[in-house]
Design an enzyme around this catalytic site. Structure first.
Site, PDB file in Angstrom:
ATOM      1  N   SER A 426       0.719  -1.365  -0.044  1.00 24.05           N
ATOM      2  CA  SER A 426      -0.014   0.138   0.033  1.00 24.05           C
ATOM      3  C   SER A 426       0.887   1.226  -0.182  1.00 24.05           C
ATOM      4  O   SER A 426       0.321   2.321  -0.162  1.00 24.05           O
ATOM      5  CB  SER A 426      -1.028  -0.170   1.203  1.00 24.05           C
ATOM      6  OG  SER A 426      -0.127  -0.135   2.467  1.00 24.05           O
ATOM      7  N   HIS A 447      -2.654  -3.514  -5.615  1.00 18.05           N
ATOM      8  CA  HIS A 447      -3.176  -3.131  -4.345  1.00 18.05           C
ATOM      9  C   HIS A 447      -4.460  -3.250  -3.956  1.00 18.05           C
ATOM     10  O   HIS A 447      -5.298  -2.371  -4.594  1.00 18.05           O
ATOM     11  CB  HIS A 447      -2.695  -1.635  -4.145  1.00 18.05           C
ATOM     12  CG  HIS A 447      -3.075  -0.780  -2.698  1.00 18.05           C
ATOM     13  ND1 HIS A 447      -3.490   0.349  -2.571  1.00 18.05           N
ATOM     14  CD2 HIS A 447      -3.204  -1.383  -1.280  1.00 18.05           C
ATOM     15  CE1 HIS A 447      -3.726   0.459  -1.253  1.00 18.05           C
ATOM     16  NE2 HIS A 447      -3.681  -0.638  -0.745  1.00 18.05           N
ATOM     17  N   GLU A 459      -5.774  -1.009  -7.074  1.00 21.52           N
ATOM     18  CA  GLU A 459      -4.852   0.086  -7.829  1.00 21.52           C
ATOM     19  C   GLU A 459      -3.763  -1.058  -8.526  1.00 21.52           C
ATOM     20  O   GLU A 459      -3.273  -1.796  -7.700  1.00 21.52           O
ATOM     21  CB  GLU A 459      -4.306   0.774  -6.851  1.00 21.52           C
ATOM     22  CG  GLU A 459      -5.015   1.786  -6.456  1.00 21.52           C
ATOM     23  CD  GLU A 459      -4.424   2.844  -5.253  1.00 21.52           C
ATOM     24  OE1 GLU A 459      -4.453   4.033  -5.600  1.00 21.52           O
ATOM     25  OE2 GLU A 459      -3.532   2.524  -4.476  1.00 21.52           O
ATOM     26  N   ASN A 497      -3.973   6.518  -1.235  1.00 24.20           N
ATOM     27  CA  ASN A 497      -3.508   7.008  -0.066  1.00 24.20           C
ATOM     28  C   ASN A 497      -2.561   8.251  -0.296  1.00 24.20           C
ATOM     29  O   ASN A 497      -2.590   9.206   0.686  1.00 24.20           O
ATOM     30  CB  ASN A 497      -2.414   5.912   0.438  1.00 24.20           C
ATOM     31  CG  ASN A 497      -3.078   4.754   1.057  1.00 24.20           C
ATOM     32  OD1 ASN A 497      -4.133   5.092   1.466  1.00 24.20           O
ATOM     33  ND2 ASN A 497      -2.280   3.580   1.047  1.00 24.20           N
TER      34      ASN A 497
END
Length: 708
Positions: A426, A447, A459, A497
C-alpha cells in the site's frame, strides 16, 4: 414487414396479431433513446390507425428487453429549461399512453432485464410475461432521479403504494417470482418458453379469458387509500432517509401525492418531480459517477483485449489480506495457491476464507455446493512445488521492503518465464521493489483494499519498467475477480493513499488547534463520509497510519510534514492500534449485556486537549479537512498519476468511500466552483503547504474551464 426502423420493427403474425420487435441496430442492448422513442411513436400511430389488427406482442431481439433510458442523452436534455425538460417527459409519456390505449390487447414478453424506461414501457402494455430468470425495476433513484415516463403512477396502482415505494426508493431490480406475487407481472414463463407463454396470454386476452380492459383501467384509476393512510406511509418510508440524497424523499412525496389524483394529473406530477431532481447537485454527481464508471469499464475492456489469461494464481502470505485475495480469486473460479512459511499462518488464511464463506451461506447468498467449490479452489501450501503452473503471483507479506524483495526474488525463479509478479503493497515504491528482480518488466503493484471481499477497488501500479503486457494481465485478473481496477503510475501512496493522507494531515492540525476529535467525526460524517477521520484511523490501524504517513512525509516533505508529534503518533507510541487491539481514538468492546460499544479513550481525550474557546466553525472543519484532499487530487491528475479526472474520482469513491452524492474530489470542486474554492484555500493558507492552490486549479481558473 409493417414498419422497419433503426431500433424496432412491426411484423405481422397470424389472425391479425402483430409483433413489435425491439432491436437497436449496432448495439448490444436496447436502450430507450430519442431514436427509439420517435420510432415507437410512429409505430404506435400506425397501429392506432390500422383497422385489421387484433392484438400486439411487444418483444426484444436482444438478450434483455430494454435496459433503461439512454442516460448518455440526459445531459443534452438537462441543458434545456425546466418547461422544455418537463415537456420532453410528457411527450414520451404520451407515446406510452397511446400504446396503452390501443383498441386491442397488448402483451409485453419481457426477457432478461426491463429496467427504468424499459420497465415503464412494459407497464404501458396491458399484460406482462417475464421469463423465470428475468428482473424488472425502477433504478432511477440510484442516479439521483425518479422515473419520468409514468413508472411510479402505473406501478403504484398495480401493486399498491407501499410496494411501489419500496421498489422506487431502493432502485433494486425485483426477481420474477416476487414481481408475479405482487402483481407487477401477470405470468412467469419457464426458461425457453417466454414467447409461447406470451402468445398464449395474448390469445387468452383476445378470447376474453383474461380481462385486459380491467388491467388497463386498474393502472389508470386513483388509489383508494385515504389521505391519512398515505401520510402514514410517507412518514414510515422517509423516517430514516439520508438527507444528502434528495431523490428518495421527493419520490416518496411524489408517489403519495399523485396516488389520489386523476391519471393525467398524476403523470404531470411525476414529470415535474423528475425535472426538479435533475437540477440537484446530487443528480449531477451521481450521473457523473455513472459516466465515470463507463470510462473505467472501457479502459478495462481495452486492457483485457491484450491480456494473457490467468488460469492459476498464487498468493504469498496467508494473513487477513492474503486470505481475502485467495477467497476472492476462488470465488470467481480462478484456482489459488496460498503459501506461507508455517502451519499457523496457513490456518489463519484458511479460517479467514471459511468465515467469509460461512457468512454467505448463513445469509442465503451462497449454496453449500458453491462453498465447497470455493474451498476446493484454494490450496494451502508451505512450499513452491506447484508454482511452475502459476500465471500470476500476488505477494502479500509484511509491509517491509527488504522482506518483500527477498520473497519476490525467491518466487521469480520458480514460476514460468512468462508469469507476472505483483505486490499488494500500500506504500512501497513498485520501481524500488523491482530493482532486485531478473524480469522487472513482468512486475507491477496490485493494491487490494481491506477488507478485500467488500472493497471494489484494486490499484494496478505501473513501475518504471512494468510492461504493457504485465499491466494488462493484472488488470484482467482483477476484473475477473469482480474488482474495479485502475491503472496508477508509481509514486508515494500511489493514488488513493496519496490523496487520503493530506486529509489526515488536516485532521492532525485541527487536533493540535484544540478541536475535539469527536466533533470532527460528527461534522465529516454529516458532510457525507461513512465514518469520521478518528474512527477511520482506528479502522485502518494506527500503526499502519503512522507507517504510511512516514512514507508520505518522505515523498512530499514540502507539504506533508508535521509541526511536532501528531496525536495519531502519540497514540501509536502508547500501543493504541485502533480496532486491532481495541483501543485508539475510541475503545471497542462488548458490555455486560453483550452489546458492542465504541467510546472515546481517556488517552485520546488527554492528547486532544480541547480548546473550549476555539472559534473554529463547522465549515472551517470541512474546509481544513477537504482542501488538502482536493488539492492533492488535482496534483495527482496534473502529475499524470492517472489519465483522467474520472479515474481520480472513482478511486476515491471505490477505495475510500468518498460521499457518492458529491461525486469525488474533482466533481466536488466543480460543484463548489473553482473561484470559491480558491478563496477558501487563500483563507486557510496559514495552515501550511497543503493549503496552497495547485497550478492545475490556477490554469483552469485562467481558462474558465473545469474538471468535467
Amino acid at each position: 414487414m409493417l414498419y422497419t426502423g433503426k431500433t424496432l420493427s412491426l411484423q405481422a403474425l397470424s389472425n391479425g396479431q402483430v409483433e413489435l420487435v425491439l432491436d437497436a441496430q449496432g448495439a448490444a442492448v436496447n436502450a430507450l433513446n430519442s431514436v427509439m422513442v420517435t420510432e415507437l411513436r410512429e409505430a404506435v400511430q400506425l397501429l392506432a390507425q390500422a383497422s385489421n389488427v387484433t392484438g400486439l406482442l411487444v418483444s426484444s431481439a436482444k438478450s434483455a428487453f430494454v435496459v433503461g433510458a439512454d442516460v448518455t442523452e440526459f445531459q443534452g436534455f438537462f441543458a434545456h429549461s425546466d418547461a422544455e425538460l418537463t415537456q420532453w417527459l410528457l411527450d414520451t409519456q404520451a407515446v406510452f399512453s397511446q400504446l396503452e390505449n390501443l383498441p386491442f390487447p397488448t402483451v409485453a414478453a419481457v426477457n432478461g432485464l426491463a429496467l427504468g424506461g424499459g420497465f415503464e414501457l412494459a407497464l404501458a402494455c396491458d399484460l406482462r410475461v417475464l421469463n423465470a430468470k428475468g428482473k424488472v425495476g425502477l433504478p432511477e433513484v440510484t442516479l439521483g432521479l425518479c422515473p419520468g415516463w409514468g413508472g411510479t403512477v402505473r406501478l403504484s396502482r398495480l401493486i399498491g403504494v407501499d410496494n411501489a415505494l419500496a421498489w422506487a426508493l431502493t432502485g433494486k431490480p425485483t426477481a420474477a417470482a416476487k414481481a408475479l406475487e405482487q402483481g407487477a407481472v401477470d405470468r412467469v414463463a419457464a426458461e425457453g418458453q417466454l414467447r409461447e407463454t406470451a402468445l398464449a396470454v395474448l390469445q387468452a386476452a383476445l378470447v376474453g379469458e383474461l380481462d385486459y380492459q380491467a388491467k388497463r383501467q386498474q393502472k389508470q384509476a386513483r388509489v383508494t387509500l385515504t389521505a391519512d393512510a398515505l401520510a402514514a406511509l410517507h412518514t414510515s418510508q422517509t423516517a430514516k432517509l439520508d438527507k444528502n440524497y434528495p431523490a428518495p424523499a421527493q419520490i416518496a412525496g411524489m408517489i403519495c401525492q399523485h396516488a389520489r389524483l386523476p391519471f393525467a394529473e398524476a403523470l404531470q406530477v411525476e414529470a415535474e418531480c423528475f425535472t426538479r431532481l435533475a437540477r440537484t447537485d446530487a443528480a449531477s454527481s451521481l450521473l457523473g459517477l455513472f459516466f465515470n464508471d463507463q470510462v473505467l469499464k472501457k479502459k478495462t475492456k481495452a486492457w483485457r483485449k491484450q491480456a494473457a489469461p490467468v488460469k492459476q494464481s498464487a498468493v504469498l502470505g496467508a494473513g487477513i489480506m492474503g486470505g481475502g485475495v485467495a477467497y476472492q480469486s476462488a470465488l470467481f473460479g480462478i484456482p489459488m495457491l496460498m503459501k506461507d512459511i508455517n502451519e499457523a499462518a496457513l490456518n489463519l488464511g484458511s479460517t479467514t476464507i471459511q468465515k467469509l464463506l460461512d457468512r454467505q451461506v448463513q445469509k442465503g447468498a451462497m449454496s453449500a455446493e458453491k462453498e465447497a467449490a470455493v474451498l476446493a479452489a484454494v490450496k494451502p501450501t508451505l512450499d513452491y512445488s506447484d508454482f511452475a503452473s502459476v500465471d500470476l503471483v500476488v505477494e502479500a507479506v509484511v509491509e517491509n521492503p527488504a522482506i518483500k524483495q527477498r520473497v519476490l526474488a525467491e518466487v521469480e525463479g520458480l514460476v514460468a518465464a512468462d508469469a507476472v509478479l505483483t505486490s499488494n503493497t500500500s506504500t512501497i515504491s513498485i520501481s524500488s521493489l523491482a530493482e532486485g528482480l531478473a524480469r522487472p518488466a513482468q512486475f507491477c503493484g496490485m493494491h487490494f483494499f481491506n477488507p478485500v471481499p467488500q472493497m471494489p477497488l484494486v490499484e494496478i501500479i505501473r513501475g518504471k519498467l512494468s510492461s504493457d503486457a504485465t499491466i494488462a494481465r493484472a488488470v484482467a485478473y482483477a476484473d475477473a475477480m469482480g474488482k474495479s481496477p485502475i491503472v496508477v503510475n508509481d509514486c508515494p501512496g500511489f493514488l488513493v493513499n496519496r490523496i487520503l493522507f493530506p486529509y489526515f494531515n488536516g485532521f492532525n492540525r485541527l487536533l493540535k488547534d484544540g478541536v475535539d476529535f469527536q466533533r470532527i467525526d460528527q461534522v465529516m460524517e454529516k458532510f457525507g463520509w461513512p465514518m469520521g477521520p478518528a474512527y477511520l484511523a482506528d479502522v485502518v490501524g494506527l500503526d499502519t497510519m503512522v507507517h504510511a504517513d512516514e512514507v508520505m512525509q518522505a515523498g512530499f516533505p514540502e507539504r506533508m510534514g508535521h509541526d511536532g508529534e501528531t496525536v495519531i503518533g502519540a497514540l501509536r507510541a502508547a500501543d493504541c492500534l485502533g480496532q486491532k487491539n481495541g483501543k485508539g481514538f475510541y475503545e471497542y468492546g462488548v458490555d455486560e449485556q453483550g452489546k458492542r460499544f465504541k467510546r472515546p479513550t481517556a488517552l485520546a481525550k488527554i492528547l486532544n486537549a480541547v480548546n473550549a474557546d476555539s472559534d473554529v466553525t463547522d465549515q472551517d472543519i470541512i474546509d481544513r479537512m477537504m482542501i488538502p484532499l482536493c488539492t492533492e487530487a488535482v496534483r495527482c491528475l496534473d502529475d499524470g498519476i492517472v489519465d483522467t479526472a474520472a479515474e481520480v474520482d472513482m478511486g476515491l469513491i471505490l477505495g475510500l468511500g468518498f460521499p457518492r452524492f458529491r461525486g469525488g474530489a474533482l466533481r466536488y470542486l466543480d460543484t463548489v466552483g473553482l473561484a470559491a474554492f480558491a478563496d477558501s484555500v487563500s483563507a486557510h493558507a496559514v495552515h501550511g503547504g497543503l493549503y496552497t492552490l495547485p497550478a492545475g486549479v490556477k490554469a483552469r481558473l485562467a481558462s474558465a474551464s473545469s474538471f468535467y
